[in-house]
Design a protein around this motif. Structure first.
Motif: not given
Length: 248
Positions: A12-16, A20-21, A103-104, A108-111
């Protein structure tokens, strides 16, 4: 185009991160996913990425140990550590390993965007300072850089000629002479390459990919893709899925 490697064992983290990128950056190409520390080292050696997003909790070999090994053959890579731990000890260790940012989770997308924007500016500044190409090479490179950033827009040859204060017919001949292909074919090639990346590393439906890549509709995108690649987008996704181990 800048190469980026995602090292994250959670699907899920990979796909997100990928979505975003892909939707925010037109000058970043995702070269692959690593789900273990050892795979991160292998893919970094294979693709020589400019940027690595590295989860600190990776199976087999943690993110910091993987980064230490990668730095031996890729000392200038821009690695960002992804972690759920806001721990100063980790920060100290990571800095010693050449990590440039953190990145924590949850990210967050903006981060993410702020982090990548800083990295891209730094890379571009370094490239400008170190590269002193001949005049004509420099000129075509400026044109290509502009295209790489705008190829998903409604960019046409007339707009490009106006941007660089050139006659449209002259630019058409100049571009084909330098690149061995027409401006239109070059744009299509870039969009198809981006679509292959999205088909491989995301679960986005075909119509959504077509829209993101500024094709008129999904059927036209499918027709162009099949002409270039010999298979439909859906078949390409199936073929790639069969040739790779499960990402789950």
């Amino acid at each position: 185009m800048y190469k980026l490697l995602i090292c994250e064992d959670e699907s899920l983290e990979r796909n997100a991160l990928n979505l975003l990128i892909q939707r925010h950056y037109r000058n970043i190409h995702l070269v692959g996913y690593a789900t273990t520390g050892f795979e991160a080292i292998k893919l970094a050696h294979q693709h020589l990425p400019d940027i690595i997003l590295m989860d600190i909790d990776m199976p087999q070999c943690n993110g910091l140990d993987a980064q230490k090994k990668i730095c031996r053959f890729l000392p200038n890579v821009n690695t960002v550590i992804i972690t759920a731990y806001n721990d100063f000890t980790y920060a100290q260790q990571a800095i010693k390993c050449g990590v440039i940012d953190f990145l924590l989770k949850p990210i967050a997308p903006n981060d993410l965007y702020n982090c990548l924007d800083k990295i891209l500016k730094s890379i571009q500044k370094t490239d400008s300072a170190s590269a002193v190409p001949p005049e004509y090479t420099d000129y075509i490179q400026k044109i290509l850089d502009y295209i790489d950033y705008h190829f998903l827009d409604d960019l046409n040859l007339s707009d490009l000629a106006s941007k660089f204060n050139l006659n449209e017919k002259y630019l058409s001949r100049y571009f084909k002479q330098k690149m061995g292909t027409s401006f239109t074919e070059y744009i299509i090639k870039l969009r198809i390459e981006r679509s292959k990346n999205m088909l491989e590393y995301s679960d986005a439906p075909i119509y959504e990919i077509a829209a993101d890549l500024n094709f008129n509709d999904a059927s036209y995108f499918t027709k162009v893709f099949q002409k270039k690649e010999g298979v439909s987008p859906s078949q390409y996704r199936k073929n790639v899925g069969k040739s790779q181990p499960s990402r789950l």
